[in-house]
Scaffold this active site. Structure first.
Site, mmCIF file in Angstrom:
data_model
loop_
_atom_site.group_PDB
_atom_site.id
_atom_site.type_symbol
_atom_site.label_atom_id
_atom_site.label_comp_id
_atom_site.label_asym_id
_atom_site.label_seq_id
_atom_site.Cartn_x
_atom_site.Cartn_y
_atom_site.Cartn_z
ATOM 1 N N SER A 47 0.762 -1.093 0.067
ATOM 2 C CA SER A 47 -0.159 0.037 -0.074
ATOM 3 C C SER A 47 0.880 1.267 0.034
ATOM 4 O O SER A 47 1.544 1.711 -0.937
ATOM 5 C CB SER A 47 -1.007 0.014 1.064
ATOM 6 O OG SER A 47 -1.871 1.111 1.067
ATOM 7 N N ASP A 66 -3.655 6.144 -2.931
ATOM 8 C CA ASP A 66 -2.256 5.851 -2.082
ATOM 9 C C ASP A 66 -1.879 4.563 -3.149
ATOM 10 O O ASP A 66 -2.467 4.355 -4.163
ATOM 11 C CB ASP A 66 -2.261 5.312 -0.891
ATOM 12 C CG ASP A 66 -3.312 4.082 -0.804
ATOM 13 O OD1 ASP A 66 -4.014 3.784 -1.605
ATOM 14 O OD2 ASP A 66 -3.124 3.535 0.403
ATOM 15 N N ALA A 74 -8.258 9.868 9.032
ATOM 16 C CA ALA A 74 -7.955 11.118 8.530
ATOM 17 C C ALA A 74 -7.245 10.948 7.233
ATOM 18 O O ALA A 74 -6.973 11.698 6.415
ATOM 19 C CB ALA A 74 -7.151 11.754 9.691
ATOM 20 N N ASN A 75 -6.523 9.954 7.231
ATOM 21 C CA ASN A 75 -5.553 9.370 5.949
ATOM 22 C C ASN A 75 -6.358 9.277 4.790
ATOM 23 O O ASN A 75 -5.722 8.848 3.830
ATOM 24 C CB ASN A 75 -4.574 8.562 6.380
ATOM 25 C CG ASN A 75 -5.004 7.162 6.778
ATOM 26 O OD1 ASN A 75 -6.135 6.825 6.449
ATOM 27 N ND2 ASN A 75 -4.388 6.284 7.368
ATOM 28 N N ARG A 131 4.673 6.651 15.645
ATOM 29 C CA ARG A 131 4.058 7.870 14.902
ATOM 30 C C ARG A 131 3.795 8.937 16.109
ATOM 31 O O ARG A 131 3.192 8.311 17.236
ATOM 32 C CB ARG A 131 2.744 7.563 14.321
ATOM 33 C CG ARG A 131 3.027 6.552 13.141
ATOM 34 C CD ARG A 131 2.023 6.776 12.153
ATOM 35 N NE ARG A 131 1.943 5.557 11.117
ATOM 36 C CZ ARG A 131 2.816 5.289 9.963
ATOM 37 N NH1 ARG A 131 3.557 6.444 9.742
ATOM 38 N NH2 ARG A 131 2.831 4.430 9.393
HETATM 39 C C1 G16 Z 1 -2.866 0.784 6.446
HETATM 40 C C2 G16 Z 1 -4.401 0.477 7.337
HETATM 41 C C3 G16 Z 1 -4.740 1.762 7.889
HETATM 42 C C4 G16 Z 1 -3.925 2.547 8.588
HETATM 43 C C5 G16 Z 1 -2.596 2.708 7.924
HETATM 44 C C6 G16 Z 1 -1.353 3.221 8.745
HETATM 45 O O1 G16 Z 1 -3.327 1.372 5.329
HETATM 46 O O2 G16 Z 1 -5.119 -0.110 6.294
HETATM 47 O O3 G16 Z 1 -6.221 1.646 8.510
HETATM 48 O O4 G16 Z 1 -4.365 3.958 8.973
HETATM 49 O O5 G16 Z 1 -2.194 1.311 7.548
HETATM 50 O O6 G16 Z 1 -1.347 2.282 9.824
HETATM 51 P P1 G16 Z 1 -0.162 2.412 10.882
HETATM 52 O O7 G16 Z 1 -0.160 3.977 11.261
HETATM 53 O O8 G16 Z 1 -0.385 1.616 11.788
HETATM 54 O O9 G16 Z 1 1.023 2.329 10.082
HETATM 55 P P2 G16 Z 1 -2.427 1.038 3.972
HETATM 56 O O10 G16 Z 1 -3.336 1.943 3.083
HETATM 57 O O11 G16 Z 1 -0.899 1.369 4.197
HETATM 58 O O12 G16 Z 1 -3.099 -0.088 3.856
#
Ligand code: G16
Length: 543
Positions: A64, A276, A371-372, A506
């Site tokens: 992702s 993304d 929020a992302n 984070r």
């Molecule tokens: C994934 C999750 C999201 C999360 C993001 C960041 O997104 O599906 O729900 O907000 O990771 O997660 P973390 O802060 O734990 O790294 P994606 O779009 O990368 O699959």
């Protein structure tokens, strides 16, 4: 249990001794070269899950938003939702078993879950555009073949497209036709039906600039474009023809850096959006005449969509409850707007769509967005039925029209998971129907200035959180220090949490001015560095 073939094929996908990984926020994620054995074993696990649920299970190879060198894997449950949490432990145990333990771990899962190995199984596999993804998806396939399961390899698809086909396969096509073309047909038809309800439909073509993050979303939106003609004209940037995936572009970059991606041509006032790396998130933005950048993130998207739906619910006069689910990252202004102005109940869940999704299922209509930019809307069966009845019954013209719009939204939104393409179409339709410019949408409320930072520590597990990640309980003294720092700023809030997708901690801070949000985020980063075992250079001030 005879697992000879499994062990024989495993020899081609050997686990590096001692390497341990955890099923995190969205599956396994790390450098691609460490993932071959994980992929093979997730192929095995998907077959077991398929036998257990007697359904098709999805395996998506993607990291992702992470850098191109990383990769990862997400498992998709029967209704298109994320793998149920109880199985995450099986996934972690299986991924971390040394070669000689593999048979025992597999046998334990089969016993514990009382899986009948005679039951038929089927796995749907998809992958993103990373250079490592093709070979890794072949490793998944080896696992599936080792357990003699049926499978379908969907090749290059966005994560939400794989979720969609899994749900279609398990609902006998009631959710749609289980192909990528079926996805385009369903969404584009619902989009056209929705915008055609505006008296101005056909008056002018709408243009939207898209940053495809040099990823799979760019490929797929290009394929879909012809289905959206003549209503929506898409101008695609970062389409993968030259740039690197997620490098200085994409939704995560835009949201965290609070600036436009590189490679996009932005004219003042023009609506732009970024996907993304696997197209499950979207953020919007524009620059004003003074060249100032304005971001409309997941919070603004949730507000736009829930305002629209609430307006229609008032018209149809159905007693359906609606709730909005956010995470600790939600801007304080958005929560206040939703609660105080919109009068919608708002809930805070832990980061990760799986957590938001479950909370949203408690409502007749659950709107959830991180929020992302990761989010969607869930309609309960009751809500769908009541709305559908109103479109057929002898209700007044106004009620029927509002119910029809709700039904179009139900068909347009990808209820299985956050979906950049589907969310984009919902947003475009609402802006069109409400005759809203991106500036007007932005004016719904003003975000509190905020900042997100990352701190590298030797072991991010030393940080433990509570209260939907808004407070830390470990390491000792960290929360007290954050509380003390927050007190020195106006309208301030800050929290820290270990990432579940990257090897970092984070840090989030918001305050009355950007300078204060930056200063608070920096001070909290230093506290994390000192109290949680920071490595490398000290976090530097932002200005
Ligand atoms: C994934 C999750 C999201 C999360 C993001 C960041 O997104 O599906 O729900 O907000 O990771 O997660 P973390 O802060 O734990 O790294 P994606 O779009 O990368 O699959």
């Amino acid at each position: 249990m005879h697992l000879e073939a499994v062990l024989r094929l495993s020899a081609h996908h050997c686990k590096p001794a001692g390497l341990t990984l955890q099923y995190g926020t969205a599956g396994f994620r790390t450098k691609a070269e460490h993932l071959d054995h994980v992929m093979y074993r997730m192929g095995l696990l998907a077959v077991l899950r398929s036998k257990k649920t007697k359904s098709v299970i999805g395996v998506m190879v993607t990291a992702s938003h992470n850098p191109e060198e990383d990769n990862g894997v997400k498992l998709v449950d029967p209704m298109g939702e994320m793998l149920v949490q109880e199985w995450e432990l099986h996934a972690t145990n299986l991924a971390n078993a040394e070669e000689h333990e593999l048979q025992t771990v597999l046998t334990n899962i089969i016993k514990q879950e009382a899986i009948s190995m005679q039951v038929e199984s089927c796995v749907a596999i998809g992958r993103d555009t990373r250079p490592s993804s093709e070979n890794l998806s072949l490793a998944v396939l080896d696992g599936v073949i080792a357990l003699e399961s049926k499978y379908q390899d969907y090749g290059l698809v966005t994560t939400p497209q794989l979720h969609y086909v899994v749900c279609c396969r398990n609902t006998d096509g009631r959710y749609g036709e289980p192909t990528v073309e079926g996805y385009y047909q369903k969404l584009s038809q619902a989009f056209k039906d929705l915008v055609e309800q505006s008296p101005d439909c056909g008056a002018e073509q709408r243009c939207l600039s898209i940053d495809g993050a040099n990823g799979i979303g760019a490929l797929k939106v290009k394929e879909m474009e012809e289905h959206l003609q003549p209503i929506l004209l898409l101008q695609l940037f970062n389409d993968g023809s030259k740039g690197k995936l997620n490098h200085a572009c994409g939704a995560d970059y835009v949201k965290v850096q609070q600036k436009p991606p590189e490679g996009i041509d932005m004219k003042p006032g023009e609506r732009c959006c970024s996907f993304d790396g696997d197209a499950d998130r979207i953020v919007y933005y524009y620059k004003d005449c003074d060249d100032r950048f304005h971001l409309l993130d997941g919070d603004k998207i949730a507000t736009l969509i829930s305002t629209f739906i609430k307006g229609l619910l008032v018209k149809v006069d159905l007693k359906l409850n609606m709730g909005v689910v956010q995470t600790a990252y939600a801007n304080g202004s958005s929560t206040r707007y939703l609660e105080n102005i919109m009068k919608v109940p708002v809930y805070c869940a832990k980061t990760g769509v799986k957590h938001l999704h479950h909370k949203a299922q408690e409502f007749d209509i659950g709107v959830y967005f991180e929020a992302n930019g990761h989010g969607t809307v869930l309609f309960s069966k009751t809500a769908e039925e009541q709305i559908r009845q109103l479109t057929n019954m002898g209700a007044s013209e106004e009620i029927r029209k509002a119910a029809q719009m709700l039904e179009n939204v139900i068909n347009l939104i990808n209820q299985t998971v956050g979906d950049a393409i589907s969310d984009m179409l919902v947003i475009e339709a609402i802006l069109f129907l409400k005759n809203l410019t991106v500036q007007k949408w932005d004016e719904m409320y003003t975000d509190l200035p905020n900042r997100q930072l990352k701190v590298t520590v030797s072991d991010r597990k030393v940080i433990d959180t509570t209260d939907a990640e808004r407070r830390t309980v470990k390491p000792p003294g960290l929360q007290e220090k954050i509380d003390e720092l927050v007190k020195s700023y106006n309208l301030a809030r800050s929290f820290v949490r270990p990432s579940g997708t990257e090897d970092v901690v984070r840090v989030y801070a918001e305050a009355d001015t950007q300078e204060n949000a930056d200063a608070l985020a920096h001070a909290v980063s230093l506290a994390v560095y000192h109290l949680a075992g920071g490595v490398g250079d000290l976090p530097r001030p932002l200005r």
